[in-house]
Scaffold this active site. Structure first.
Site, PDB file in Angstrom:
ATOM      1  N   ASP A   1      12.357  20.352  -4.002  1.00 17.11           N
ATOM      2  CA  ASP A   1      13.260  19.920  -5.073  1.00 17.11           C
ATOM      3  C   ASP A   1      13.345  18.391  -5.100  1.00 17.11           C
ATOM      4  O   ASP A   1      13.347  17.776  -6.162  1.00 17.11           O
ATOM      5  CB  ASP A   1      14.644  20.533  -4.855  1.00 17.11           C
ATOM      6  CG  ASP A   1      14.561  22.035  -4.674  1.00 17.11           C
ATOM      7  OD1 ASP A   1      14.316  22.742  -5.658  1.00 17.11           O
ATOM      8  OD2 ASP A   1      14.689  22.504  -3.519  1.00 17.11           O
TER       9      ASP A   1
ATOM     10  N   HIS B   1      18.734  25.615  -2.316  1.00 17.69           N
ATOM     11  CA  HIS B   1      17.408  25.634  -2.952  1.00 17.69           C
ATOM     12  C   HIS B   1      17.406  26.748  -3.988  1.00 17.69           C
ATOM     13  O   HIS B   1      17.071  27.894  -3.711  1.00 17.69           O
ATOM     14  CB  HIS B   1      16.289  25.861  -1.935  1.00 17.69           C
ATOM     15  CG  HIS B   1      14.985  26.186  -2.626  1.00 17.69           C
ATOM     16  ND1 HIS B   1      14.307  25.271  -3.392  1.00 17.69           N
ATOM     17  CD2 HIS B   1      14.281  27.329  -2.713  1.00 17.69           C
ATOM     18  CE1 HIS B   1      13.245  25.853  -3.913  1.00 17.69           C
ATOM     19  NE2 HIS B   1      13.199  27.095  -3.518  1.00 17.69           N
TER      20      HIS B   1
END
Ligand code: NAX
Length: 327
Positions: free
Chosen positions: A161, A189
């Site tokens: 990410d 996440h």
């Protein structure tokens, strides 16, 4: 030369494994002077074990000078024996018609067993990275199942990410991705993660000032980063693998070898920083040195950021509550 270190990788015959193992064996994770022994785990299923044998043949055929050994296992108690690093990639994917609770339960079983095995046989200082989804909650489960190991050594992968956010910001500001510093991703996440560029710079200039567009942040940047995994599945017909493996290498390399003062994002158990309840495995900005990470403290959290952090925290606590009775 250095003594070899042991690196366990689960899900080793999967697509992330295929993009990961060769880079570990070539020294990209732990350094070009560090020999490694790969201890690979797959499910006992014959097809998976055969696929693993094929991957090992290819590893052998690379003739990597740093690859001091490769082992194939179907039992975590063998795969994790004396391991210094454990990359937990294998997980149960969501099948057709599978409810979220079923997914959590299936993974709770896997990560309870693997946490117990690490607790029993791994190096007392093993560094664990959980990649398999739901990564934060799986790391939490493994950590709770390994009471004799330091809780701080159980981490989850938010680095993909982070890297996705860096790449979007480089494109937006017309600068090189390598010049971006002080970026972080808070939370889970999952699409709720909060990529935060308020402190970030590129070539020393504030990205927030360069972009100066909160609508772009909320309506374009965050959804693009949050839905990037889905966009890759839509385009490729398969989930991200090479970029996920790359992020796992980045995470472990920086943890082991240090980030030279730069911020990186790791999912780590909170000690109460930023009001995140202790024990929740949460994406934080960290710096790393001497094999340890340190959460960057004292950052101002504005109203928009607090709202985002609350959303991703609530999701994580929901996941955690969903598995509590199984631990
Ligand atoms: P694959 O399905 O290609 O491979 C997974 C492998 O794990 C399979 O070979 C399977 O047999 C094995 N496996 C399953 N259970 C196991 C167990 N209990 N012990 C050992 N091996 C086991 O998936 P792949 O694309 O490699 O993705 C692996 C995991 O990474 C998935 O859970 C995926 O959701 C997750 N991801 C996490 C990311 C992150 O940023 N944290 C990003 C990429 C990826 O989506």
């Amino acid at each position: 030369s250095k003594t070899p270190v042991r690196v366990a990788v689960t899900g080793a015959a999967g697509q992330i494994g295929y993009a990961l193992l060769f880079r570990i064996a070539s020294g990209e994770m732990l350094g070009k002077d560090q020999p490694v022994i790969l201890q690979l785990l797959e499910i006992p299923d014959e097809k998976a074990q055969n696929a693993l044998k094929g991957v090992i043949m290819e590893l052998e055929d690379c003739a990597f000078p740093l690859l001091a050994g490769v082992e194939a296992h179907s039992d975590p108690l063998q795969a994790f024996k004396d391991t210094d690093y454990a990359l937990l990639v294998g997980a149960r994917p969501r099948g057709p018609g599978m409810e979220r609770a079923d997914l959590l339960a299936a993974n709770a079983q896997i990560f309870t067993a693997q946490g117990k095995a690490l607790n029993a046989v791994a190096s007392r200082n093993v560094k664990v990275l959980v990649v398999g989804n739901p990564a934060n909650t799986n790391a939490y489960i493994a950590m709770k199942s390994a009471p004799d190991l330091p809780a701080k050594n159980f981490t989850a992968m938010l680095r993909l990410d982070h890297n996705r956010a860096a790449s979007q910001l480089a494109a937006k500001t017309g600068t090189a991705v390598g010049d971006i510093k002080k970026l972080t991703v808070w939370g889970n996440h999952s699409p709720t993660m909060y990529a935060d560029y308020r402190f970030a710079t590129t070539n020393g200039k504030s990205i927030k000032d360069l972009v100066n567009d909160q609508v772009w942040n909320a309506d374009t940047f965050l959804p693009t980063v949050g839905k990037r995994g889905a966009a890759i599945i839509a385009a490729r017909g398969l989930s991200s693998a090479a970029s996920a493996a790359n992020a796992a290498i980045d995470h472990m390399r920086d943890w082991a070898l240090g980030s030279n003062g730069e911020w990186v994002t790791m999912g780590v158990p909170s000690n109460g920083e930023y009001g995140i309840p202790a024990g929740v495995v949460f994406g934080f900005p960290v710096t790393t040195a001497g094999g340890e990470y340190k959460i960057v403290e004292g950052l101002e959290i504005d109203a928009f950021s607090q709202e985002r952090i609350n959303i991703t925290l609530a999701e994580l606590q929901g996941e955690q509550d969903g598995v509590k009775h199984l631990l």
